[in-house]
Design a protein around this motif. Structure first.
Motif, mmCIF file in Angstrom:
data_model
loop_
_atom_site.group_PDB
_atom_site.id
_atom_site.type_symbol
_atom_site.label_atom_id
_atom_site.label_comp_id
_atom_site.label_asym_id
_atom_site.label_seq_id
_atom_site.Cartn_x
_atom_site.Cartn_y
_atom_site.Cartn_z
ATOM 1 N N ASP A 154 8.136 3.129 -9.402
ATOM 2 C CA ASP A 154 7.527 3.588 -8.125
ATOM 3 C C ASP A 154 7.246 2.300 -7.287
ATOM 4 O O ASP A 154 6.517 1.621 -7.520
ATOM 5 N N VAL A 155 7.913 2.252 -6.068
ATOM 6 C CA VAL A 155 7.807 1.527 -5.315
ATOM 7 C C VAL A 155 7.590 2.149 -4.097
ATOM 8 O O VAL A 155 8.234 2.877 -3.249
ATOM 9 N N ARG A 156 6.226 1.828 -3.381
ATOM 10 C CA ARG A 156 5.783 2.346 -1.853
ATOM 11 C C ARG A 156 5.986 0.801 -0.888
ATOM 12 O O ARG A 156 5.475 -0.100 -1.294
ATOM 13 N N THR A 157 6.411 1.350 0.301
ATOM 14 C CA THR A 157 6.449 0.250 1.349
ATOM 15 C C THR A 157 5.674 0.665 2.650
ATOM 16 O O THR A 157 5.885 1.871 2.988
ATOM 17 N N PHE A 158 5.019 -0.144 3.184
ATOM 18 C CA PHE A 158 4.292 -0.069 4.317
ATOM 19 C C PHE A 158 4.577 -1.200 5.315
ATOM 20 O O PHE A 158 4.852 -2.327 4.871
ATOM 21 N N ASP A 159 4.695 -0.566 6.648
ATOM 22 C CA ASP A 159 5.122 -1.490 7.646
ATOM 23 C C ASP A 159 3.888 -1.496 8.814
ATOM 24 O O ASP A 159 3.040 -0.567 8.989
ATOM 25 N N GLY A 160 3.900 -2.662 9.747
ATOM 26 C CA GLY A 160 3.291 -2.649 10.749
ATOM 27 C C GLY A 160 2.947 -3.948 11.363
ATOM 28 O O GLY A 160 3.973 -4.987 10.998
ATOM 29 N N GLU A 161 2.282 -4.152 12.506
ATOM 30 C CA GLU A 161 2.207 -5.352 13.166
ATOM 31 C C GLU A 161 1.402 -6.358 12.366
ATOM 32 O O GLU A 161 1.169 -7.715 12.736
ATOM 33 N N LEU A 166 -1.322 -1.119 8.452
ATOM 34 C CA LEU A 166 -0.082 -0.838 8.000
ATOM 35 C C LEU A 166 0.208 0.615 7.830
ATOM 36 O O LEU A 166 -0.819 1.431 7.769
ATOM 37 N N GLN A 167 1.346 1.061 7.955
ATOM 38 C CA GLN A 167 1.707 2.405 7.925
ATOM 39 C C GLN A 167 2.577 2.898 6.650
ATOM 40 O O GLN A 167 3.455 1.838 6.636
ATOM 41 N N PRO A 168 2.593 3.866 6.077
ATOM 42 C CA PRO A 168 3.498 4.029 5.172
ATOM 43 C C PRO A 168 5.099 4.077 5.796
ATOM 44 O O PRO A 168 5.270 4.706 6.629
ATOM 45 N N ASN A 169 6.195 3.470 5.227
ATOM 46 C CA ASN A 169 7.537 3.396 5.780
ATOM 47 C C ASN A 169 8.088 4.617 4.646
ATOM 48 O O ASN A 169 8.527 4.530 3.612
ATOM 49 N N ILE A 170 8.350 5.984 5.283
ATOM 50 C CA ILE A 170 9.019 7.105 4.588
ATOM 51 C C ILE A 170 10.349 6.941 4.473
ATOM 52 O O ILE A 170 11.021 7.625 3.665
ATOM 53 N N LYS A 171 10.961 5.933 5.233
ATOM 54 C CA LYS A 171 12.523 5.662 5.424
ATOM 55 C C LYS A 171 13.069 5.154 4.097
ATOM 56 O O LYS A 171 14.117 5.160 3.764
ATOM 57 N N LEU A 172 11.843 4.332 3.417
ATOM 58 C CA LEU A 172 12.463 3.466 2.164
ATOM 59 C C LEU A 172 12.153 4.041 0.792
ATOM 60 O O LEU A 172 11.104 4.917 0.709
#
Length: 172
Positions: A154-161, A166-172
């Motif tokens: 299980d890998v979860r990715t979060f993106d932000g400034e 950070l917000q969850p990146n649901i595309k990955l």
């Protein structure tokens, strides 16, 4: 380009076992093996343009636990001086959890990313072996080995400034 890195890792291994001699011809054994480990890694990568001006500054930090355990039960039976039966059942499982943070400063702005991974695996191994000595130089053997494995990743990715927003990146 300049690159600096620092990596630390610690692992402790434990192994123990006991054998019970139930009869003159029968042994029952129990054993345990464990690895307790963690690691951390910090890398800084700086890229410069043709004029020597810093164009990108990327920092990576990773921390994680890497643990593994194995339990085994062994049984041995001597039918006589030439015939032997050995059987074992092993159960092992590993737990690897890691968090990686990435921060990048470029001429276009600042970005951050975080990945959290949880990788677990489990397995069961069954072995049965029969051997018979034929004279002093030869041995006849027959056996079975079966393995069952289960894995989750299980890998979860979060993106932000920044790492604070950070917000969850649901595309990955």
């Amino acid at each position: 380009q300049k690159n600096r890195g620092k990596m630390n890792g610690v692992g402790t291994f434990i192994r123990t076992g006991v054998t019970w001699h139930m009869t003159e011809n029968d042994d029952l054994g129990f054993s345990f093996m464990g690895m307790l480990g963690n690691r951390s890694n910090k890398t800084t990568l700086q890229s410069f343009d043709g004029a020597g001006i810093l164009a990108r500054d990327r920092i990576s930090n990773s921390d994680g636990d890497h643990n593994r355990y194995d339990f085994t039960i062994d049984y041995n039976h001597k039918f006589n001086k030439t015939d032997n039966l050995a059987a074992s059942v092993s159960y092992d499982f590993g737990v690897m959890k890691e968090t990686s943070d990435y921060t990048q400063n470029t001429l276009q702005g600042v970005s951050a990313q975080q990945q959290k991974s949880n990788n677990d695996d489990k397995g069961v191994e069954i072995k049965v072996d029969y051997s018979k000595s034929i004279g002093e130089k030869f041995k006849l053997g027959a056996g079975y080995q079966g393995n069952l494995d289960w894995r989750t990743s299980d890998v979860r990715t979060f993106d932000g400034e920044s790492l604070d927003f950070l917000q969850p990146n649901i595309k990955l």
